[in-house]
Design a protein around this motif. Structure first.
Motif, PDB file in Angstrom:
ATOM      1  N   ARG A 200       0.816  -1.181   0.130  1.00  0.00           N
ATOM      2  CA  ARG A 200       0.068  -0.001  -0.092  1.00  0.00           C
ATOM      3  C   ARG A 200       0.720   1.336  -0.077  1.00  0.00           C
ATOM      4  NH1 ARG A 200      -5.146   0.707   3.914  1.00  0.00           N
ATOM      5  NH2 ARG A 200      -5.090   3.084   3.712  1.00  0.00           N
ATOM      6  N   ASP A 201       1.599   1.165   0.951  1.00  0.00           N
ATOM      7  CA  ASP A 201       2.577   2.429   0.785  1.00  0.00           C
ATOM      8  C   ASP A 201       3.678   2.643  -0.318  1.00  0.00           C
ATOM      9  OD1 ASP A 201       1.709   3.040   3.416  1.00  0.00           O
ATOM     10  OD2 ASP A 201       3.659   2.528   4.522  1.00  0.00           O
ATOM     11  N   PHE A 202       3.808   1.383  -1.055  1.00  0.00           N
ATOM     12  CA  PHE A 202       4.694   1.508  -2.215  1.00  0.00           C
ATOM     13  C   PHE A 202       3.794   2.278  -3.497  1.00  0.00           C
ATOM     14  CE2 PHE A 202       6.331   0.427  -6.351  1.00  0.00           C
ATOM     15  CZ  PHE A 202       7.558   0.172  -6.042  1.00  0.00           C
ATOM     16  N   ASP A 203       2.630   1.758  -3.361  1.00  0.00           N
ATOM     17  CA  ASP A 203       1.739   2.176  -4.393  1.00  0.00           C
ATOM     18  C   ASP A 203       1.587   3.581  -4.245  1.00  0.00           C
ATOM     19  OD1 ASP A 203       1.884  -0.302  -5.576  1.00  0.00           O
ATOM     20  OD2 ASP A 203      -0.105  -0.940  -4.902  1.00  0.00           O
ATOM     21  N   GLU A 204       1.305   4.129  -3.038  1.00  0.00           N
ATOM     22  CA  GLU A 204       1.112   5.696  -2.609  1.00  0.00           C
ATOM     23  C   GLU A 204       2.432   6.240  -3.206  1.00  0.00           C
ATOM     24  OE1 GLU A 204      -1.419   7.230  -2.022  1.00  0.00           O
ATOM     25  OE2 GLU A 204      -0.247   8.988  -1.471  1.00  0.00           O
ATOM     26  N   MET A 205       3.636   5.853  -2.834  1.00  0.00           N
ATOM     27  CA  MET A 205       4.758   6.501  -3.157  1.00  0.00           C
ATOM     28  C   MET A 205       4.689   6.779  -4.553  1.00  0.00           C
ATOM     29  SD  MET A 205       7.812   4.823  -0.927  1.00  0.00           S
ATOM     30  CE  MET A 205       9.202   5.448  -1.727  1.00  0.00           C
ATOM     31  N   ALA A 206       4.310   5.747  -5.514  1.00  0.00           N
ATOM     32  CA  ALA A 206       4.249   5.823  -7.061  1.00  0.00           C
ATOM     33  C   ALA A 206       3.249   6.398  -7.397  1.00  0.00           C
ATOM     34  CB  ALA A 206       4.113   4.392  -7.547  1.00  0.00           C
ATOM     35  N   ARG A 207       2.044   6.546  -6.792  1.00  0.00           N
ATOM     36  CA  ARG A 207       0.945   7.492  -7.138  1.00  0.00           C
ATOM     37  C   ARG A 207       1.432   9.058  -6.998  1.00  0.00           C
ATOM     38  NH1 ARG A 207      -2.622  10.475  -5.783  1.00  0.00           N
ATOM     39  NH2 ARG A 207      -1.980  10.088  -3.726  1.00  0.00           N
ATOM     40  N   ALA A 208       2.223   9.218  -6.136  1.00  0.00           N
ATOM     41  CA  ALA A 208       2.378  10.714  -5.670  1.00  0.00           C
ATOM     42  C   ALA A 208       3.741  11.021  -6.416  1.00  0.00           C
ATOM     43  CB  ALA A 208       2.412  10.787  -4.071  1.00  0.00           C
ATOM     44  N   GLY A 209       4.369  10.385  -7.190  1.00  0.00           N
ATOM     45  CA  GLY A 209       5.267  10.639  -8.226  1.00  0.00           C
ATOM     46  C   GLY A 209       6.741  10.539  -7.449  1.00  0.00           C
ATOM     47  N   GLY A 210       6.562   9.924  -6.218  1.00  0.00           N
ATOM     48  CA  GLY A 210       7.651   9.758  -5.373  1.00  0.00           C
ATOM     49  C   GLY A 210       9.050   8.824  -6.099  1.00  0.00           C
ATOM     50  N   LEU A 211       8.701   7.965  -7.007  1.00  0.00           N
ATOM     51  CA  LEU A 211       9.616   7.162  -7.548  1.00  0.00           C
ATOM     52  C   LEU A 211       9.930   7.593  -9.186  1.00  0.00           C
ATOM     53  CD1 LEU A 211       7.653   3.609  -6.305  1.00  0.00           C
ATOM     54  CD2 LEU A 211       9.660   4.819  -5.327  1.00  0.00           C
ATOM     55  N   ALA A 212      11.258   7.494  -9.155  1.00  0.00           N
ATOM     56  CA  ALA A 212      11.761   7.917 -10.605  1.00  0.00           C
ATOM     57  C   ALA A 212      11.576   6.710 -11.549  1.00  0.00           C
ATOM     58  CB  ALA A 212      13.251   8.183 -10.408  1.00  0.00           C
ATOM     59  N   GLU A 213      11.359   5.677 -11.128  1.00  0.00           N
ATOM     60  CA  GLU A 213      11.250   4.273 -12.053  1.00  0.00           C
ATOM     61  C   GLU A 213      10.711   3.104 -10.844  1.00  0.00           C
ATOM     62  OE1 GLU A 213      12.763   1.047 -11.570  1.00  0.00           O
ATOM     63  OE2 GLU A 213      14.092   1.862 -10.199  1.00  0.00           O
ATOM     64  N   TRP A 214      10.109   2.313 -11.226  1.00  0.00           N
ATOM     65  CA  TRP A 214       9.608   1.101 -10.679  1.00  0.00           C
ATOM     66  C   TRP A 214       9.327  -0.086 -11.372  1.00  0.00           C
ATOM     67  CZ3 TRP A 214       4.878  -1.564 -10.187  1.00  0.00           C
ATOM     68  CH2 TRP A 214       3.970  -0.773 -10.482  1.00  0.00           C
ATOM     69  N   ALA A 215       9.262  -1.210 -10.822  1.00  0.00           N
ATOM     70  CA  ALA A 215       9.047  -2.183 -11.716  1.00  0.00           C
ATOM     71  C   ALA A 215       8.460  -3.564 -10.846  1.00  0.00           C
ATOM     72  CB  ALA A 215      10.232  -2.858 -12.510  1.00  0.00           C
ATOM     73  N   GLU A 216       7.969  -4.709 -11.414  1.00  0.00           N
ATOM     74  CA  GLU A 216       7.609  -5.600 -10.525  1.00  0.00           C
ATOM     75  C   GLU A 216       8.534  -6.823 -11.047  1.00  0.00           C
ATOM     76  OE1 GLU A 216       3.757  -6.155  -9.510  1.00  0.00           O
ATOM     77  OE2 GLU A 216       3.772  -8.445  -9.515  1.00  0.00           O
ATOM     78  N   VAL A 217       9.454  -7.442  -9.965  1.00  0.00           N
ATOM     79  CA  VAL A 217      10.533  -8.352 -10.442  1.00  0.00           C
ATOM     80  C   VAL A 217      10.255  -9.621  -9.189  1.00  0.00           C
ATOM     81  CG1 VAL A 217      12.973  -8.480 -10.679  1.00  0.00           C
ATOM     82  CG2 VAL A 217      11.921  -6.310 -10.514  1.00  0.00           C
ATOM     83  N   HIS A 218      10.277 -10.763  -9.818  1.00  0.00           N
ATOM     84  CA  HIS A 218      10.203 -11.766  -9.090  1.00  0.00           C
ATOM     85  C   HIS A 218       8.975 -11.861  -8.227  1.00  0.00           C
ATOM     86  CE1 HIS A 218      14.303 -12.365 -10.325  1.00  0.00           C
ATOM     87  NE2 HIS A 218      14.798 -11.712  -9.220  1.00  0.00           N
ATOM     88  N   GLY A 219       7.905 -10.973  -8.577  1.00  0.00           N
ATOM     89  CA  GLY A 219       6.543 -10.969  -7.979  1.00  0.00           C
ATOM     90  C   GLY A 219       6.545  -9.841  -6.875  1.00  0.00           C
ATOM     91  N   GLU A 220       7.633  -9.152  -6.715  1.00  0.00           N
ATOM     92  CA  GLU A 220       7.572  -8.067  -5.684  1.00  0.00           C
ATOM     93  C   GLU A 220       7.846  -6.752  -6.291  1.00  0.00           C
ATOM     94  OE1 GLU A 220       6.709  -8.559  -2.562  1.00  0.00           O
ATOM     95  OE2 GLU A 220       6.905 -10.670  -2.429  1.00  0.00           O
ATOM     96  N   ARG A 221       7.452  -5.523  -5.906  1.00  0.00           N
ATOM     97  CA  ARG A 221       7.645  -4.354  -6.560  1.00  0.00           C
ATOM     98  C   ARG A 221       8.983  -3.601  -5.809  1.00  0.00           C
ATOM     99  NH1 ARG A 221       1.546  -2.239  -7.889  1.00  0.00           N
ATOM    100  NH2 ARG A 221       1.192  -3.834  -8.907  1.00  0.00           N
ATOM    101  N   TYR A 222       9.669  -3.121  -6.695  1.00  0.00           N
ATOM    102  CA  TYR A 222      10.862  -2.414  -6.520  1.00  0.00           C
ATOM    103  C   TYR A 222      10.923  -1.124  -7.263  1.00  0.00           C
ATOM    104  CZ  TYR A 222      12.678  -6.916  -5.282  1.00  0.00           C
ATOM    105  OH  TYR A 222      13.006  -8.374  -4.907  1.00  0.00           O
ATOM    106  N   GLY A 223      11.381  -0.024  -6.601  1.00  0.00           N
ATOM    107  CA  GLY A 223      11.467   1.265  -7.086  1.00  0.00           C
ATOM    108  C   GLY A 223      12.725   2.198  -6.594  1.00  0.00           C
ATOM    109  N   THR A 224      13.125   3.032  -7.372  1.00  0.00           N
ATOM    110  CA  THR A 224      14.064   4.127  -7.015  1.00  0.00           C
ATOM    111  C   THR A 224      13.125   5.379  -6.471  1.00  0.00           C
ATOM    112  OG1 THR A 224      15.506   3.219  -8.839  1.00  0.00           O
ATOM    113  CG2 THR A 224      16.008   5.465  -7.921  1.00  0.00           C
TER     114      THR A 224
END
Ligand code: ADP
Ligand code: 5GP
Length: 236
Positions: free
Chosen positions: A69-93
């Protein structure tokens, strides 16, 4: 601390420096050694992830471990320069990781997957992406198993992802084969300084890639057979 600009590549290199490559190639090890050797010039970019910490990993040092939930919120708010789903988990810068370099601080070193690297290449024209390759299939499989952090099933999964990453390798800027660690770090530094480096698709690279692909397929099959045998044994 303010870092001396890295010369080469026409202008002072502000990064980001992106290391990609199959799991077990040595991206994390090379990034850590690079920062250890030049702490004022480079800084590790700590990613956010939804995966569970492994034994010995520390929140804020290895990753920022966050809920989905926090990850998706960071992405939605533009807090991630990039992100991807790898091995079934989310990772982002976190976007904030890229800011200090723009203000004269150390160049951020990103250890991310190929999907993330593509996003960085689109958004940051100055990014240097280096594809790290293990020196051969046997050494690679031994390193993956020797790390001791994943189960055989998880290693098989990483090898399947690795096959997809290897298939895309050619589209990245530069390659470094990680046989000897110090030499690999030297080669990364040479590429950062803008001198030399093999552009993708050379003959040596193509045969190494084929050997790694064959090794990965063989090992996946071996791990799957061992897994089936273990399950059958449990059922008996
Ligand atoms: P990645 O981040 O690409 O998944 P790691 O940096 O975790 O890979 O490296 C995988 C394993 O290989 C680790 O146990 C690491 O200590 C080892 N390793 C990395 N580089 C070398 C090298 N040049 N020589 C021998 N072992 C290495
Ligand atoms: P691990 O779970 O082994 O730490 O990492 C799994 C994969 O996720 C590796 O390929 C690693 O490079 C990638 N990864 C780590 N952080 C990031 C990130 O911030 N963004 C993207 N796109 N991939 C990442």
């Amino acid at each position: 601390m303010s870092a001396a600009p890295l010369e080469g590549r026409g202008v002072a290199f502000r990064g980001p420096l992106v290391l990609v490559g199959p799991s077990g190639a040595g991206k994390t090890t090379i990034a850590a050694r690079l920062v250890e050797r030049h702490p004022g010039r480079f800084a590790l970019s700590v990613s956010a992830t939804t995966r569970e910490p492994r034994a010995g990993e520390e929140d804020g040092r290895d990753y920022r471990f966050v809920s989905r939930r926090d990850f998706d919120e960071m992405a939605r708010a533009g807090g991630l320069a990039e992100w991807a789903e790898v091995h079934g988990e989310r990772y982002g810068t976190p976007a904030a990781n890229l800011v200090p370099a723009l203000e004269g601080g150390p160049v951020p070193v990103l250890d991310i997957d190929v999907q993330g690297a593509r996003q960085v290449m689109k958004r940051a024209a100055a990014a240097l992406v280096i594809f790290i390759l293990p020196p051969g299939p046997d050494e690679w499989i031994a390193r993956l198993a020797g790390r001791g952090t994943e189960s055989p099933r998880e290693i098989a999964r990483r090898l399947r992802t690795a096959l997809r990453e290897l298939a895309e390798a050619r589209s990245f800027h530069r390659f470094v084969v990680n046989a000897d660690l110090e030499r690999a770090v030297d080669e990364v530094l040479t590429l950062v300084e803008g001198a030399g480096g093999e552009r993708g698709g050379g003959p040596g690279f193509a045969s190494l890639r084929r050997a790694l692909e064959r090794g990965a397929r063989f090992e996946i099959e071996r791990l799957e057979l061992a897994d089936e045998a273990a399950s059958a044994g449990q059922g008996a």
